[in-house]
Design a protein around this motif. Structure first.
Motif, PDB file in Angstrom:
ATOM      1  N   GLY A  80       0.805  -1.206   0.000  1.00 22.15           N
ATOM      2  CA  GLY A  80       0.000   0.000   0.000  1.00 22.15           C
ATOM      3  C   GLY A  80       0.842   1.261   0.000  1.00 22.15           C
ATOM      4  O   GLY A  80       2.029   1.255   0.348  1.00 22.15           O
ATOM      5  N   LEU A  81       0.223   2.361  -0.408  1.00 24.46           N
ATOM      6  CA  LEU A  81       0.899   3.649  -0.469  1.00 24.46           C
ATOM      7  C   LEU A  81      -0.159   4.725  -0.304  1.00 24.46           C
ATOM      8  O   LEU A  81      -1.194   4.694  -0.984  1.00 24.46           O
ATOM      9  N   SER A  82       0.085   5.663   0.584  1.00 28.80           N
ATOM     10  CA  SER A  82      -0.872   6.750   0.807  1.00 28.80           C
ATOM     11  C   SER A  82      -0.163   8.095   0.712  1.00 28.80           C
ATOM     12  O   SER A  82       0.971   8.245   1.169  1.00 28.80           O
ATOM     13  N   LEU A  83      -0.866   9.057   0.102  1.00 34.39           N
ATOM     14  CA  LEU A  83      -0.335  10.404  -0.063  1.00 34.39           C
ATOM     15  C   LEU A  83      -1.126  11.360   0.813  1.00 34.39           C
ATOM     16  O   LEU A  83      -2.358  11.374   0.776  1.00 34.39           O
ATOM     17  N   LEU A  84      -0.410  12.161   1.617  1.00 35.27           N
ATOM     18  CA  LEU A  84      -1.037  13.166   2.471  1.00 35.27           C
ATOM     19  C   LEU A  84      -0.576  14.548   2.009  1.00 35.27           C
ATOM     20  O   LEU A  84       0.627  14.772   1.829  1.00 35.27           O
ATOM     21  N   LEU A  85      -1.520  15.441   1.818  1.00 33.21           N
ATOM     22  CA  LEU A  85      -1.228  16.815   1.419  1.00 33.21           C
ATOM     23  C   LEU A  85      -1.632  17.744   2.550  1.00 33.21           C
ATOM     24  O   LEU A  85      -2.796  17.745   2.974  1.00 33.21           O
ATOM     25  N   LEU A  86      -0.671  18.507   3.083  1.00 38.59           N
ATOM     26  CA  LEU A  86      -0.909  19.383   4.222  1.00 38.59           C
ATOM     27  C   LEU A  86      -0.798  20.838   3.801  1.00 38.59           C
ATOM     28  O   LEU A  86       0.135  21.214   3.092  1.00 38.59           O
ATOM     29  N   ASP A  87      -1.745  21.656   4.274  1.00 39.76           N
ATOM     30  CA  ASP A  87      -1.731  23.086   3.989  1.00 39.76           C
ATOM     31  C   ASP A  87      -2.054  23.817   5.285  1.00 39.76           C
ATOM     32  O   ASP A  87      -3.089  23.552   5.917  1.00 39.76           O
TER      33      ASP A  87
ATOM     34  N   VAL B 279       3.910  17.657   1.735  1.00 37.39           N
ATOM     35  CA  VAL B 279       3.356  16.404   1.252  1.00 37.39           C
ATOM     36  C   VAL B 279       4.091  15.262   1.944  1.00 37.39           C
ATOM     37  O   VAL B 279       5.299  15.345   2.204  1.00 37.39           O
ATOM     38  N   ILE B 280       3.341  14.214   2.284  1.00 35.30           N
ATOM     39  CA  ILE B 280       3.906  13.051   2.968  1.00 35.30           C
ATOM     40  C   ILE B 280       3.509  11.807   2.192  1.00 35.30           C
ATOM     41  O   ILE B 280       2.346  11.654   1.790  1.00 35.30           O
ATOM     42  N   LEU B 281       4.448  10.927   1.983  1.00 37.01           N
ATOM     43  CA  LEU B 281       4.184   9.645   1.340  1.00 37.01           C
ATOM     44  C   LEU B 281       4.355   8.566   2.394  1.00 37.01           C
ATOM     45  O   LEU B 281       5.456   8.338   2.897  1.00 37.01           O
ATOM     46  N   LEU B 282       3.234   7.937   2.742  1.00 30.20           N
ATOM     47  CA  LEU B 282       3.245   6.875   3.743  1.00 30.20           C
ATOM     48  C   LEU B 282       3.390   5.545   3.030  1.00 30.20           C
ATOM     49  O   LEU B 282       2.484   5.112   2.314  1.00 30.20           O
ATOM     50  N   SER B 283       4.518   4.897   3.194  1.00 27.46           N
ATOM     51  CA  SER B 283       4.750   3.619   2.526  1.00 27.46           C
ATOM     52  C   SER B 283       4.159   2.488   3.346  1.00 27.46           C
ATOM     53  O   SER B 283       4.187   2.502   4.578  1.00 27.46           O
ATOM     54  N   ALA B 284       3.599   1.493   2.651  1.00 21.94           N
ATOM     55  CA  ALA B 284       3.002   0.298   3.276  1.00 21.94           C
ATOM     56  C   ALA B 284       1.861   0.664   4.222  1.00 21.94           C
ATOM     57  O   ALA B 284       1.656   0.019   5.244  1.00 21.94           O
ATOM     58  N   HIS B 285       1.117   1.736   3.905  1.00 24.38           N
ATOM     59  CA  HIS B 285      -0.022   2.157   4.718  1.00 24.38           C
ATOM     60  C   HIS B 285      -1.306   2.003   3.909  1.00 24.38           C
ATOM     61  O   HIS B 285      -1.376   2.433   2.760  1.00 24.38           O
ATOM     62  N   ASP B 286      -2.327   1.441   4.523  1.00 16.28           N
ATOM     63  CA  ASP B 286      -3.642   1.423   3.896  1.00 16.28           C
ATOM     64  C   ASP B 286      -4.436   2.622   4.402  1.00 16.28           C
ATOM     65  O   ASP B 286      -3.958   3.423   5.204  1.00 16.28           O
TER      66      ASP B 286
ATOM     67  N   PRO C 278      -7.112   3.035   6.532  1.00 16.45           N
ATOM     68  CA  PRO C 278      -7.293   3.216   7.975  1.00 16.45           C
ATOM     69  C   PRO C 278      -6.022   3.699   8.668  1.00 16.45           C
ATOM     70  O   PRO C 278      -6.063   4.567   9.539  1.00 16.45           O
ATOM     71  N   ALA C 279      -4.867   3.127   8.303  1.00 15.35           N
ATOM     72  CA  ALA C 279      -3.613   3.560   8.918  1.00 15.35           C
ATOM     73  C   ALA C 279      -3.311   5.009   8.558  1.00 15.35           C
ATOM     74  O   ALA C 279      -2.789   5.766   9.375  1.00 15.35           O
ATOM     75  N   ALA C 280      -3.627   5.413   7.334  1.00 16.15           N
ATOM     76  CA  ALA C 280      -3.408   6.792   6.922  1.00 16.15           C
ATOM     77  C   ALA C 280      -4.282   7.745   7.727  1.00 16.15           C
ATOM     78  O   ALA C 280      -3.856   8.847   8.092  1.00 16.15           O
ATOM     79  N   GLU C 281      -5.510   7.340   8.013  1.00 13.57           N
ATOM     80  CA  GLU C 281      -6.397   8.192   8.807  1.00 13.57           C
ATOM     81  C   GLU C 281      -5.869   8.379  10.223  1.00 13.57           C
ATOM     82  O   GLU C 281      -5.981   9.466  10.802  1.00 13.57           O
ATOM     83  N   VAL C 282      -5.269   7.334  10.786  1.00 14.54           N
ATOM     84  CA  VAL C 282      -4.650   7.465  12.104  1.00 14.54           C
ATOM     85  C   VAL C 282      -3.496   8.463  12.043  1.00 14.54           C
ATOM     86  O   VAL C 282      -3.333   9.313  12.923  1.00 14.54           O
TER      87      VAL C 282
END
Length: 683
Positions: free
Chosen positions: A551-558, A604-611, A613-617
């Motif tokens: 899995g891979l999740s992208l977080l964009l912060l402003d 921007v944050i790239l969370l590796s091996a995160h689905d 639910p884990a990204a929401e945490v």
């Protein structure tokens, strides 16, 4: 002249002198051990003169470095050294002697320590001296001098070409480390360096200089209304427009999120007013901006005073002008401007590709030189056919490596594959030397002469390979044959000495490349990755995720209200907050997650091996941690569910972020095409 320049020249003079001492020092044991031989007192005298020149050069390094005759002194020393090497070889009996290798190895040393033009002159001088010894002394076996000349020239040119390619790579990395990857203007570090240089030149010449600060109006609202893609296009448009409107030698930089700066040399206050009017007209209607300027030395005498005065005038300009969020049509016009000027690019795999290609090139040239010997000088040799076959196979291996250099550079096992080829080629070279009769034969040049090039192109793996070659060389000398033990040792130690110099220079160059590469991929303010660095890491992480089905999740912060921090507390307070936010983000994600600042207050944050639910945490944790000092909106996107590449993932995360800022629930309808800007809210 900067204080560092003389020190660097002094170090260069001393280093050059100490390197030249390796040869005479290496000859001392030979002369002492064979003192009963012919002409030994004369040889000792020549060595003493060489060491005296070295000591004198080291002692007078400061004087030489500061002298206008520095290059003439170095040229005279070079000529004297080459002549001394030739005299030593002649006194020792000719080129087929222990000292006969001095001139060939000095050429290899010149190739890795000199620029191209001086190397050509030094190489030609060495060739003339070498052939003077050939014609007046022992020329050695048939073809010995000819093959040595061709072989050393080929390896020397290979070293020179590779050193030149690495110098070009360092120059482009240095340039890239000073360029903002979005706008292609100077970044903060590059602009500050240029500003200090321009003021130093203005002080020296007595001319004036002007610092311009340009701050886009309502840029935060552009991001919030139309999306970060629109904001990026507007920034790129602004950078291109500033470059086009100013002179070619004026420096333009992006020093913050929506802040640009320019330094104009030879311009006074009246000229600055004209430039500002021209910039207003060029930016108006698409990227309206507030502009302030300060003149050196009329209004300020230091960089800090210039920045402070220009910044105050920016805010005065903002206060007296009516500022509105640009219409969608105006923002769209930013795309109609042509592309930004092309800047030097550097592929992450370029050094590896060049090293592999250079090794393949040498793998062709070295056996080709041996083939000349086998075809024209070994006509009656009992093993001639076997040598020709081995040389042809070795050339084919080198050609394969050269042709596959691009493909091999992308292979994770490239180093192992190339080293396998190198071991096989040098193994064949050992067999060729043994077939030819030992280390005193013409074929031996193909074994020890490439040693410096090997450690130069692959320092880490080249050293054990060179160690293996040296052991093989000694074994052939012991069990097959050598003119004398001193002949074998002098040639081997000469090759190892030059290889040691090459290894040292290669390690220094590698450290410089790593530092420059880090600077080119890192945000100067926060030490997070910049846009260029994140793009490269994202591509690597995406490939890894697809290959291993992870899995891979992208977080964009402003940040919320960041513009007010800058306007009310000043840009220094805003910078301090950005540094704190970057540190806080890194402290609250895993060490293998990727954190980058794309520009302004956008992270921007790239969370590796995160689905998901884990990204929401992770989002909840980050919102709480960053919220201790400032509010933050965070959009998320999951690989596969919301997109398959950066463009689509970014678009989804940006839409979620916008929904939060506008006070609505997260958006779940399909995302528009990435090329479309978000339409302003009708609320």
């Amino acid at each position: 002249m900067s204080t560092s320049a003389p020190h660097a020249r002094v170090r260069a003079v001393r280093a050059s002198a100490l390197r030249s001492a390796l040869v005479p020092l290496g000859g001392v044991p030979y002369v002492v051990a064979t003192w009963d031989g012919d002409r030994r007192p004369a040889m000792a005298a020549v060595i003493a003169v060489l060491l005296g020149i070295v000591l004198a050069t080291v002692a007078a390094a400061r004087v030489i470095a500061r002298s206008r005759l520095r290059r003439w002194v170095q040229l005279t020393t070079l000529v004297a050294t080459v002549e001394a090497y030739a005299v030593l070889a002649w006194l020792d009996g000719g080129v087929y002697s222990a000292f006969g290798a001095l001139l060939p190895f000095s050429v290899l040393l010149f190739a890795v320590t000199m620029p191209p033009r001086p190397f050509i002159a030094a190489g030609l001088l060495s060739a003339v001296a070498y052939w003077a010894v050939v014609l007046t002394g022992d020329p050695g076996p048939p073809g010995y001098a000819v093959i040595y000349t061709i072989g050393i020239a080929g390896i020397g040119i290979a070293c020179l070409r590779y050193a030149g390619a690495m110098a070009s790579l360092r120059r482009r990395l240095a340039e890239q480390s000073r360029i903002d990857p979005l706008t292609h203007t100077l970044n903060r570090r590059g602009f500050d360096e240029r500003l200090f240089a321009e003021l130093a030149e203005a002080e020296r010449s007595g001319e004036s200089a002007v610092l311009l600060l340009i701050d886009l109006d309502k840029f935060k609202a552009v991001n919030d209304t139309y999306g970060h893609r629109a904001g990026d296009d507007l920034l790129a448009f602004t950078g291109r427009t500033l470059i086009e409107q100013l002179r070619a030698h004026d420096a333009v930089g992006r020093i913050g999120g929506d802040e640009f700066a320019a330094v104009l040399s030879g311009v006074d206050a009246a000229g600055a007013e004209v430039v500002v009017s021209r910039l207003y007209a060029a930016l108006d209607g698409t990227a309206a901006a507030s502009i302030g300027f300060a003149c050196y030395p009329a209004e300020a005498s230091t960089v800090e005073e210039l920045k402070q005065l220009a910044d105050e005038r920016v805010y005065q300009d903002k206060a007296r002008r009516s500022r509105e969020v640009p219409a969608a049509e105006a923002v769209t016009r930013a795309l109609s401007v042509g592309p930004a000027p092309t800047r030097a690019s550097v592929s992450p795999l370029e050094r590896r590709r060049r090293a592999i290609a250079a090794g393949g090139w040498l793998g062709v040239v070295d056996p080709a030189t041996g083939m000349i010997y086998a075809l024209f000088y070994a006509t009656g040799h009992p093993h001639r056919l076997a040598m020709i076959v081995l040389l042809a196979v070795t050339m084919c291996l080198g050609a394969i490596v050269r042709l596959l250099a691009n493909r091999l550079s992308r292979n994770p096992s490239a180093v192992k594959i190339v080293m396998g080829f190198a071991v096989l080629q040098f193994g064949m070279a050992l067999v060729l030397v043994a077939l030819d009769g030992g280390v005193g034969t013409t074929m031996a040049i193909g074994l020890f002469a490439p040693m410096p090039f090997v450690v130069m192109t692959t320092p880490r793996f080249g050293r054990p390979l060179v160690g293996g070659i040296a052991i093989g060389y000694l074994l052939v000398a012991i069990f097959v044959g050598t003119p004398s033990i001193w002949y074998a040792l002098s040639h081997l130690t000469g090759a190892l000495a030059v290889a040691a110099v090459c290894a040292t220079k290669a390690e220094q160059a590698a450290r410089q490349r790593r530092k420059l590469s880090e600077l080119s991929r890192t945000d100067a303010l926060t030490s997070a990755l910049n846009r260029r660095g994140f793009t490269e890491r994202f591509a690597a992480e995406l490939s890894h995720a697809r290959r291993h089905h992870r899995g891979l999740s992208l977080l964009l912060l402003d940040l919320d209200g960041f513009k007010q921090v800058n306007d009310q507390q000043g840009h220094a307070a805003g910078d301090d907050l950005l540094v704190w936010v970057a540190d806080t983000i890194r402290e609250n994600v895993h060490s293998h997650d990727v954190v980058a600042r794309l520009g302004g207050d956008e992270f921007v944050i790239l969370l590796s091996a995160h689905d998901q639910p884990a990204a929401e945490v992770a989002v909840d944790l980050l919102r709480s941690a960053v919220g201790a000092r400032i509010g933050v909106s965070i959009g998320t996107a999951e690989l596969g569910r919301h997109g398959t590449d950066f463009e689509t993932l970014y678009a989804h995360a940006d839409a979620e972020l916008y929904a939060q800022k506008s006070g609505r629930s997260r958006r779940t309808e399909p995302i528009r095409e990435v090329s479309e800007y978000r339409q302003p809210s009708k609320q």
